[in-house]
Motif scaffolding. Structure first.
Motif, short mmCIF file in Angstrom:
data_model
loop_
_atom_site.label_atom_id
_atom_site.label_comp_id
_atom_site.label_asym_id
_atom_site.label_seq_id
_atom_site.Cartn_x
_atom_site.Cartn_y
_atom_site.Cartn_z
N ASP A 32 -6.34 0.03 -1.33
CA ASP A 32 -6.26 1.35 -0.71
C ASP A 32 -6.52 1.27 0.80
OD1 ASP A 32 -5.76 2.41 -3.20
OD2 ASP A 32 -7.85 3.00 -3.57
N ALA A 33 -7.46 0.40 1.19
CA ALA A 33 -7.78 0.28 2.61
C ALA A 33 -6.61 -0.28 3.40
CB ALA A 33 -9.01 -0.60 2.79
N VAL A 34 -5.95 -1.30 2.86
CA VAL A 34 -4.84 -1.92 3.57
C VAL A 34 -3.63 -0.99 3.61
CG1 VAL A 34 -3.27 -3.90 3.63
CG2 VAL A 34 -5.66 -4.24 3.00
N GLU A 35 -3.33 -0.35 2.50
CA GLU A 35 -2.17 0.54 2.45
C GLU A 35 -2.33 1.75 3.37
OE1 GLU A 35 -1.72 1.49 -1.64
OE2 GLU A 35 -0.63 -0.36 -2.14
N GLY A 36 -3.55 2.10 3.72
CA GLY A 36 -3.77 3.23 4.60
C GLY A 36 -3.63 2.91 6.07
N CYS A 37 -3.37 1.66 6.43
CA CYS A 37 -3.24 1.26 7.84
C CYS A 37 -1.82 1.55 8.33
CB CYS A 37 -3.56 -0.22 8.01
SG CYS A 37 -5.27 -0.65 7.64
N SER A 38 -1.70 2.10 9.52
CA SER A 38 -0.39 2.47 10.06
C SER A 38 0.47 1.26 10.43
CB SER A 38 -0.58 3.35 11.30
OG SER A 38 -1.31 2.65 12.30
N SER A 39 -0.16 0.12 10.73
CA SER A 39 0.60 -1.06 11.13
C SER A 39 1.14 -1.85 9.96
CB SER A 39 -0.28 -1.98 11.99
OG SER A 39 -1.40 -2.43 11.24
N VAL A 40 0.76 -1.50 8.72
CA VAL A 40 1.21 -2.21 7.53
C VAL A 40 2.57 -1.65 7.11
CG1 VAL A 40 0.73 -2.70 5.10
CG2 VAL A 40 -1.13 -2.72 6.79
N ASP A 41 3.54 -2.55 6.89
CA ASP A 41 4.89 -2.13 6.53
C ASP A 41 4.89 -1.61 5.09
OD1 ASP A 41 7.73 -1.88 6.84
OD2 ASP A 41 7.95 -3.68 5.62
N ALA A 42 5.36 -0.37 4.92
CA ALA A 42 5.37 0.25 3.59
C ALA A 42 6.49 -0.25 2.71
CB ALA A 42 5.47 1.77 3.75
N ASP A 43 7.50 -0.94 3.28
CA ASP A 43 8.61 -1.43 2.47
C ASP A 43 8.26 -2.70 1.70
OD1 ASP A 43 10.19 0.64 3.40
OD2 ASP A 43 10.95 -0.53 5.10
N HIS A 44 7.17 -3.34 2.04
CA HIS A 44 6.71 -4.53 1.32
C HIS A 44 5.38 -4.21 0.65
CE1 HIS A 44 9.50 -6.28 4.27
NE2 HIS A 44 9.66 -7.27 3.40
N PRO A 45 5.18 -4.64 -0.59
CA PRO A 45 3.93 -4.34 -1.28
C PRO A 45 2.75 -5.11 -0.70
CG PRO A 45 5.26 -5.84 -2.59
CD PRO A 45 6.11 -5.43 -1.43
N VAL A 46 1.58 -4.47 -0.73
CA VAL A 46 0.34 -5.15 -0.36
C VAL A 46 -0.12 -5.99 -1.55
CG1 VAL A 46 -2.08 -4.82 0.28
CG2 VAL A 46 -0.31 -3.35 1.27
N GLU A 47 -0.48 -7.23 -1.30
CA GLU A 47 -0.86 -8.15 -2.37
C GLU A 47 -2.33 -8.52 -2.23
OE1 GLU A 47 1.83 -11.35 -1.82
OE2 GLU A 47 3.56 -10.28 -2.65
N ILE A 48 -3.10 -8.24 -3.30
CA ILE A 48 -4.54 -8.56 -3.32
C ILE A 48 -4.78 -9.45 -4.53
CG2 ILE A 48 -6.87 -7.63 -3.28
CD1 ILE A 48 -5.22 -6.60 -0.98
N PHE A 49 -5.21 -10.68 -4.31
CA PHE A 49 -5.44 -11.63 -5.40
C PHE A 49 -6.80 -12.29 -5.22
CE2 PHE A 49 -0.75 -11.76 -4.90
CZ PHE A 49 -0.40 -11.27 -6.15
N CYS A 50 -7.49 -12.51 -6.36
CA CYS A 50 -8.69 -13.35 -6.33
C CYS A 50 -8.27 -14.78 -6.06
CB CYS A 50 -9.44 -13.26 -7.66
SG CYS A 50 -10.27 -11.69 -7.94
N GLN A 51 -8.92 -15.40 -5.12
CA GLN A 51 -8.48 -16.73 -4.70
C GLN A 51 -9.37 -17.86 -5.23
OE1 GLN A 51 -9.17 -18.07 -0.68
NE2 GLN A 51 -7.03 -18.69 -0.45
N GLU A 52 -10.70 -17.70 -5.08
CA GLU A 52 -11.56 -18.81 -5.44
C GLU A 52 -13.01 -18.35 -5.58
OE1 GLU A 52 -11.57 -21.61 -2.26
OE2 GLU A 52 -12.27 -20.17 -0.76
N PHE A 53 -13.82 -19.24 -6.18
CA PHE A 53 -15.27 -19.05 -6.25
C PHE A 53 -15.86 -19.69 -5.00
CE2 PHE A 53 -13.87 -19.01 -10.65
CZ PHE A 53 -14.50 -17.87 -11.15
N GLY A 54 -16.30 -18.85 -4.05
CA GLY A 54 -16.89 -19.37 -2.83
C GLY A 54 -18.34 -19.77 -3.01
N GLY A 55 -18.93 -20.27 -1.94
CA GLY A 55 -20.31 -20.70 -2.00
C GLY A 55 -21.27 -19.56 -2.26
N SER A 56 -20.93 -18.35 -1.80
CA SER A 56 -21.82 -17.21 -2.03
C SER A 56 -21.03 -15.94 -2.35
CB SER A 56 -22.69 -16.97 -0.79
OG SER A 56 -21.86 -16.73 0.34
#
Length: 303
Positions: A215-239
Motif C-alpha cells: 500500500d505504501a509503495v502503490e501510493g507514491c506518485s513516482s511509481v508507474d501504475a502500469d507495472h505491478p508492485v512486487e513485494i517478496f520475502c527474501q531471506e532470514f537476516g541477522g536480526s
C-alpha cells in the motif's frame, strides 16, 4: 702542400657555386609552380566552401527522412569526408601535373599498410565510430554506462563519443572502447525497475507487513501504475526478515533517485503507523567463566 693550399680556394668556390645554383634552381622551380600552387590553394578554399554548403544541404535533406539520428550523422560525416578527399586529390594533381589520380590511388594503397600500423588506434576508432553510428542502439540524449563510466551521450563522431556525467564533468570516450566493452543503455526504455530491501522484526505478521509495504509503495506518485508492485520475502537476516520491494519508475538517474527517496520515506512512515519495527542488528556476547574469574583475580592482585 703548396698544391693543396692552392686547390682549397678553388674547391670552396666550386662548392659555394653549387649551393647558389641549387638555391637558384629551387627558387626558379618555385616561381614556375607558383601559379599551380595558387590554383591548388584556390581549389582547397573552394572545397571548404563546398563542404559547408553540402553539410547544410545534407542536414536539411536528412531532417525530412525517417532515419535514426545517429544514422543521419553518419551519412553527413561520410559526405563531408568524401568531399575533402576528392578536393585534396584534385589539388595534388593540379599542383603536380605529372601526378595522375591513378598514381595517387596507388601511393595511397601502398601507404595504407604503414598508415594502418602507425595510426592503429585512430583507424580503429574511425571504423568503430562508423559502426556505432550505423547500428548501435543509443542516441544523443541517452544515458549509458560502460567500464565504470556513466553519463548522458552528448555527441558521437567518427572518432569519439562525449559523455556528460551526472556531476557535470565531460568525458571523452574513444569509440573503440564503446565498441569492445559492454554498454548498458539505461534509458533505452522509458521505465526502469528499482529494488530496495526492507527488514521487519521476527515477531511481525509477515502477511500484514507485506500488505503495508504494498500500500505504501502503490501510493507514491513516482511509481508507474502500469507495472505491478512486487513485494517478496527474501531471506532470514541477522536480526530481521528481509523483504524485496520492487517497482517501476522513470529510467533517468534523476527519476530513479527521486522515486527511491519517495518510496523509502513512504515505507518508513507506513511501518511506523502500523507499529511494525525495522530492527537494528542485535549481537549477543558470551564469555567463558574461567576467563571472567581470571580477570577478577588479576584485578585483585593489582589492587
Amino acid at each position: 702542400m703548396a698544391e693543396s693550399a692552392e686547390e682549397l680556394p678553388a674547391d670552396a668556390a666550386g662548392a659555394w657555386q653549387l649551393v647558389v645554383d641549387s638555391v637558384y634552381g629551387m627558387w626558379a622551380d618555385f616561381l614556375v609552380r607558383l601559379p599551380l600552387i595558387m590554383a591548388g590553394i584556390v581549389l582547397l578554399v573552394v572545397t571548404w566552401g563546398v563542404t559547408k554548403l553540402a553539410d547544410r544541404t545534407v542536414r536539411f535533406a536528412l531532417r525530412r527522412t525517417r532515419l535514426r539520428r545517429s544514422l543521419r550523422e553518419l551519412v553527413r560525416q561520410l559526405v563531408y569526408i568524401t568531399i575533402w578527399v576528392v578536393g585534396l586529390l584534385t589539388a595534388a594533381v593540379v599542383v603536380f601535373p605529372g601526378m595522375t589520380p591513378a598514381k595517387v590511388l596507388t601511393v595511397l594503397g601502398l601507404s595504407s599498410i604503414a598508415i594502418g600500423f602507425a595510426f592503429k588506434d585512430i583507424v580503429e576508432n574511425f571504423f568503430a565510430g562508423a559502426l556505432i553510428l550505423w547500428r548501435f542502439p543509443f542516441e544523443p540524449g541517452d544515458f549509458i554506462e560502460c567500464d565504470e563510466l556513466m553519463g548522458k551521450v552528448e555527441e558521437t563522431t567518427i572518432r569519439m563519443t562525449t559523455l556528460r556525467q551526472v556531476d557535470g564533468q565531460l568525458v571523452v570516450v574513444p569509440n573503440a572502447q564503446l565498441f569492445k566493452s559492454p554498454v548498458y543503455v539505461i534509458t533505452s526504455q522509458p521505465k526502469r525497475r528499482i529494488t530496495v530491501i526492507c527488514g521487519v522484526d521476527y515477531e511481525t505478521d509477515l502477511g500484514q507487513a507485506q500488505q503495508v509495504l504494498r500500500d505504501a509503495v502503490e501510493g507514491c506518485s513516482s511509481v508507474d501504475a502500469d507495472h505491478p508492485v512486487e513485494i517478496f520475502c527474501q531471506e532470514f537476516g541477522g536480526s530481521s526478515i528481509n523483504f524485496e520491494v520492487t517497482w517501476w519508475t522513470g529510467s533517468t538517474p534523476l527519476a530513479v533517485r527521486e522515486s527511491r527517496d519517495e518510496v523509502v520515506r513512504a515505507v518508513k512512515t507506513a511501518l511506523d503507523a502500523a507499529e511494525i519495527s525495522i530492527p537494528f542488528p542485535h549481537r549477543t556476547l558470551t564469555f567463558k567463566e574461567n576467563l571472567a574469574l581470571q580477570q577478577v583475580e588479576h584485578a585483585n592482585n593489582e589492587a
